[in-house]
Design an enzyme around this catalytic site. Sequence first.
Site, PDB file in Angstrom:
ATOM      1  N   THR A 123       0.735  -1.096   0.094  1.00 62.34           N
ATOM      2  CA  THR A 123      -0.023   0.010  -0.052  1.00 62.34           C
ATOM      3  C   THR A 123       0.835   1.252   0.028  1.00 62.34           C
ATOM      4  OG1 THR A 123      -1.751  -1.197   1.323  1.00 62.34           O
ATOM      5  CG2 THR A 123      -1.864   1.314   1.186  1.00 62.34           C
ATOM      6  N   LYS A 156      -1.399  -0.995  -4.238  1.00 61.60           N
ATOM      7  CA  LYS A 156      -2.611  -0.356  -3.810  1.00 61.60           C
ATOM      8  C   LYS A 156      -2.280   1.049  -3.566  1.00 61.60           C
ATOM      9  CE  LYS A 156      -6.608  -0.711  -0.600  1.00 61.60           C
ATOM     10  NZ  LYS A 156      -7.241  -1.604   0.099  1.00 61.60           N
ATOM     11  N   LYS A 184      -3.589   4.516  -2.140  1.00 60.98           N
ATOM     12  CA  LYS A 184      -4.675   5.493  -1.345  1.00 60.98           C
ATOM     13  C   LYS A 184      -4.752   6.730  -2.228  1.00 60.98           C
ATOM     14  CE  LYS A 184      -5.770   2.695   2.210  1.00 60.98           C
ATOM     15  NZ  LYS A 184      -6.864   2.137   2.619  1.00 60.98           N
ATOM     16  N   ASP A 210      -7.666   2.772  -3.811  1.00 61.90           N
ATOM     17  CA  ASP A 210      -8.755   2.945  -2.833  1.00 61.90           C
ATOM     18  C   ASP A 210      -8.962   4.323  -2.638  1.00 61.90           C
ATOM     19  OD1 ASP A 210     -10.319   2.587  -0.797  1.00 61.90           O
ATOM     20  OD2 ASP A 210      -8.683   1.607   0.548  1.00 61.90           O
ATOM     21  N   GLU A 212     -11.637   1.134  -5.529  1.00 63.66           N
ATOM     22  CA  GLU A 212     -12.229   0.771  -4.257  1.00 63.66           C
ATOM     23  C   GLU A 212     -13.148   2.034  -3.731  1.00 63.66           C
ATOM     24  OE1 GLU A 212     -11.233  -1.336  -0.150  1.00 63.66           O
ATOM     25  OE2 GLU A 212      -9.897  -1.439  -1.839  1.00 63.66           O
ATOM     26  N   ASP A 252     -16.119  -1.265  -0.287  1.00 66.85           N
ATOM     27  CA  ASP A 252     -15.529  -1.849   1.019  1.00 66.85           C
ATOM     28  C   ASP A 252     -16.523  -1.152   2.071  1.00 66.85           C
ATOM     29  OD1 ASP A 252     -14.069  -1.942   3.223  1.00 66.85           O
ATOM     30  OD2 ASP A 252     -12.242  -0.743   2.583  1.00 66.85           O
ATOM     31  N   LYS A 311     -13.261  -8.018   4.717  1.00 63.56           N
ATOM     32  CA  LYS A 311     -12.583  -7.717   5.945  1.00 63.56           C
ATOM     33  C   LYS A 311     -13.092  -8.235   7.245  1.00 63.56           C
ATOM     34  CE  LYS A 311     -10.715  -3.484   4.436  1.00 63.56           C
ATOM     35  NZ  LYS A 311     -10.432  -1.733   4.660  1.00 63.56           N
ATOM     36  N   CYS A 317      -7.567  -5.755   4.912  1.00 68.08           N
ATOM     37  CA  CYS A 317      -7.485  -5.881   6.302  1.00 68.08           C
ATOM     38  C   CYS A 317      -7.223  -4.215   6.927  1.00 68.08           C
ATOM     39  CB  CYS A 317      -5.770  -6.436   6.455  1.00 68.08           C
ATOM     40  SG  CYS A 317      -4.375  -5.612   5.807  1.00 68.08           S
ATOM     41  N   ASP A 334      -5.102  -7.987  -0.123  1.00 69.10           N
ATOM     42  CA  ASP A 334      -4.411  -6.910   0.557  1.00 69.10           C
ATOM     43  C   ASP A 334      -4.174  -7.014   1.915  1.00 69.10           C
ATOM     44  OD1 ASP A 334      -3.329  -4.393   1.253  1.00 69.10           O
ATOM     45  OD2 ASP A 334      -5.380  -3.612   1.192  1.00 69.10           O
ATOM     46  N   ASP A 345      -1.230  -6.669   3.792  1.00 67.38           N
ATOM     47  CA  ASP A 345       0.160  -6.251   4.052  1.00 67.38           C
ATOM     48  C   ASP A 345       0.175  -5.473   5.442  1.00 67.38           C
ATOM     49  OD1 ASP A 345      -1.230  -3.942   3.301  1.00 67.38           O
ATOM     50  OD2 ASP A 345       0.333  -3.054   2.301  1.00 67.38           O
TER      51      ASP A 345
END
Length: 312
Positions: free
Chosen positions: A114, A139, A141, A166, A192, A215, A237, A265, A287, A289
């Site tokens: 991420t 990923k 953000k 995301d 996402e 999500d 999640k 997560c 995901d 990590d």
Amino acid sequence: MNITANVVTYQLKRAFTISRGSRTEAEVLQVTVEKNGSVGIGECSPTGRYGESFDSVMEQIESLQGTDFDRATLLHLLPPGAARNALDCALWQLEEPTFPANFDLPEAITTAMTVSIASPQEMAEETRQYITQGATLIKVKLNADLVFERLQAVRTEAPDAIVIVDANEAWGSLDIPETIKHIAPLNIAMIEQPLPAGEDDALTEISSPIPLCADESCHTADDVTNLIGKYQMVNIKLDKTGGLTGAFELERTARENGMQIMVGCMLGSSIAMRAGLPIAAHALLVDLDGAALIKDDIENGLTYENGQIALR
């Protein structure tokens, strides 16, 4: 049955920034369940976004002290969320001593690494570090600012990697179709949660060339019906589903409705990441990590190498 719960704080390797704020540490609740000489450990991350606090989650857990229950019973004792997640995962380990090895896990699982929100240059540098370490799934953000510029910076450093986005509900002020059209040439594999949960009906009117993943709009199997026509994927999640038991139910329901599966997560240790592996083994995107982002993971934690979680 005896239950103990403790708050544990992990320092992060670097500041972790998403659209809702920035953190330099991960605070989690680790729960131990002892029964007939067997011990199971679970971990959860109470989330204010979902109306949880450490006090409220601890109160839920302590309400079951002295109660004899199993995973099936737990579904009726607590609602989905962090408290039930920690207890459910502890029970899986208690009832299945080789957990999660008793599931058919591959030798390695590719996980996203991420990149948190920063300047395009800083995000490029973080991406470069991950790619140098062998990452193949990135990923990113994002908030509503510099969307194209940040993604372009990441893609420049990761020309061959799978890149997913995301937005954490932050694109409400943007023209979503135009934004998607603008970033599509960067070969983005998934977006996402672009809009806030409860405000995403507008997605039914969008024909996106990039798959959209729910999500914050998807916690449990009961949410799936409301996602049809908006999303093509769900992010499972365990802190949302209330544990692995609920996660399996969400996976089954999503697949029955033609949706792909992602496993995500919260920030945390390998205790939490391991619990998600049975779902991750068959997910399109993973995901997990979280444990790679903290400084001092648990002893005998997961091994992250070359962008993968090595399991054998």
